[in-house]
Design an enzyme around this catalytic site. Structure first.
Site, mmCIF file in Angstrom:
data_model
loop_
_atom_site.group_PDB
_atom_site.id
_atom_site.type_symbol
_atom_site.label_atom_id
_atom_site.label_comp_id
_atom_site.label_asym_id
_atom_site.label_seq_id
_atom_site.Cartn_x
_atom_site.Cartn_y
_atom_site.Cartn_z
ATOM 1 N N ASP A 10 39.787 26.948 41.483
ATOM 2 C CA ASP A 10 38.996 28.111 41.852
ATOM 3 C C ASP A 10 37.894 27.622 42.790
ATOM 4 O O ASP A 10 37.537 26.442 42.782
ATOM 5 C CB ASP A 10 38.402 28.745 40.586
ATOM 6 C CG ASP A 10 37.424 29.860 40.896
ATOM 7 O OD1 ASP A 10 37.802 30.808 41.593
ATOM 8 O OD2 ASP A 10 36.263 29.739 40.461
ATOM 9 N N LEU A 11 37.338 28.526 43.582
ATOM 10 C CA LEU A 11 36.304 28.135 44.544
ATOM 11 C C LEU A 11 34.900 28.508 44.074
ATOM 12 O O LEU A 11 34.045 27.651 43.891
ATOM 13 C CB LEU A 11 36.603 28.776 45.903
ATOM 14 C CG LEU A 11 35.706 28.354 47.074
ATOM 15 C CD1 LEU A 11 36.498 28.363 48.374
ATOM 16 C CD2 LEU A 11 34.508 29.272 47.215
ATOM 17 N N TYR A 12 34.657 29.806 43.834
ATOM 18 C CA TYR A 12 33.301 30.296 43.568
ATOM 19 C C TYR A 12 32.859 29.965 42.151
ATOM 20 O O TYR A 12 33.461 30.404 41.175
ATOM 21 C CB TYR A 12 33.230 31.807 43.789
ATOM 22 C CG TYR A 12 33.456 32.203 45.232
ATOM 23 C CD1 TYR A 12 32.443 32.074 46.182
ATOM 24 C CD2 TYR A 12 34.693 32.680 45.652
ATOM 25 C CE1 TYR A 12 32.652 32.420 47.505
ATOM 26 C CE2 TYR A 12 34.913 33.036 46.977
ATOM 27 C CZ TYR A 12 33.892 32.896 47.893
ATOM 28 O OH TYR A 12 34.107 33.230 49.211
ATOM 29 N N ARG A 41 25.979 38.457 41.932
ATOM 30 C CA ARG A 41 27.210 37.798 41.508
ATOM 31 C C ARG A 41 27.918 38.582 40.418
ATOM 32 O O ARG A 41 29.143 38.773 40.455
ATOM 33 C CB ARG A 41 26.904 36.378 41.030
ATOM 34 C CG ARG A 41 28.074 35.642 40.364
ATOM 35 C CD ARG A 41 29.265 35.479 41.270
ATOM 36 N NE ARG A 41 30.279 34.629 40.648
ATOM 37 C CZ ARG A 41 31.502 34.475 41.109
ATOM 38 N NH1 ARG A 41 31.917 35.125 42.187
ATOM 39 N NH2 ARG A 41 32.366 33.669 40.496
ATOM 40 N N SER A 118 41.677 31.427 45.406
ATOM 41 C CA SER A 118 40.407 32.143 45.254
ATOM 42 C C SER A 118 40.569 33.634 45.504
ATOM 43 O O SER A 118 41.429 34.071 46.273
ATOM 44 C CB SER A 118 39.388 31.578 46.248
ATOM 45 O OG SER A 118 38.192 32.318 46.248
#
Length: 231
Positions: A10-12, A41, A118
């Site tokens: 995953d990125l975030y 967020r 992502s």
């Protein structure tokens, strides 16, 4: 965890700190930057889930802009169009966690292909990775855009299988988001959960296969696994 043929990240919130935008938020409303970032967020995540349930897909950049507009109104902290545009641009340049660059280099040196899967748009993923200088670490950058729905929908997790030409059981999925780790585990991936904050794991009927506090610990663990598999 034998026979792992690749690692999918995953990125975030996993490789990159979404709250690195807090400093930029603070320039518009002094002392409220962290609060803005936290609400932004949370609402961003909620909008991806809600749009998936509604069958009304927009890309991640639009969901991010919409979430910021909500945050401004909810907190009664005005942000004009120029400010919102500037802050959304900051989201395309969020910073990696401190241990990430070295850990990715170590993992890449093990000979396993590394990929990002992502909810970010194609542009978002490429922008974040390019701004960090980490682009050469990844063989695949995979966006939920290709499925036109967001994680944790199974069709997004399937994209990594297709791109890496492996069954999900042969790919280690890594996320710091418990809901994402649960979704990947439910789909069939072996999962490593990065629990930097010491949180409880979500009660969604799934459990991670391995838990670490940072990506450096994942690199240590993978190195040990590699030694065992070769012995």
């Amino acid at each position: 965890m034998k026979n792992i043929r690749g690692i999918v990240f995953d990125l975030y919130g996993t490789l990159f700190d979404v709250h690195s935008v807090a400093a930029a938020c603070d320039t518009y409303h002094r002392g409220r930057g962290r609060e803005i970032s936290l609400v932004w967020r949370q609402k961003q995540l909620e909008y991806t889930w809600l749009r998936s349930l509604m069958g009304d897909y927009v890309d991640f950049e639009q969901a991010t802009r919409d979430a910021l507009a909500f945050t401004s109104r909810q907190l009664q902290l005005p942000l004009d169009e120029a400010a919102r545009t500037a802050l959304c641009e900051e989201y395309l340049k969020i910073k990696p966690y401190p241990e990430v660059p070295d850990a990715l280099a170590r993992l890449q040196a093990m000979g396993l292909p590394l990929a990002i899967l992502s909810n970010g748009s194609v542009n978002s993923i490429r922008s974040v990775v390019a701004a960090s200088g980490l682009g050469l670490r990844f063989k695949h950058l995979i966006s939920a855009d290709d499925a036109q729905i967001f994680k944790p929908h199974s069709s997004v997790y399937k994209l990594a299988e297709q791109q890496l030409n492996c069954d999900c059981s042969e790919l280690l999925f890594v996320s710091s988001n418990a809901w994402d780790a649960s979704g990947a585990r439910h789909f069939g991936y072996p999962v490593c959960w990065i629990n930097r904050a010491g949180n409880a794991f979500d009660e969604l009927g799934q459990s991670p296969d391995h838990v670490v506090q940072g990506l450096d610990q994942l690199a240590d663990w993978m190195a040990a696994q590699l030694i065992v598999s070769r012995s």
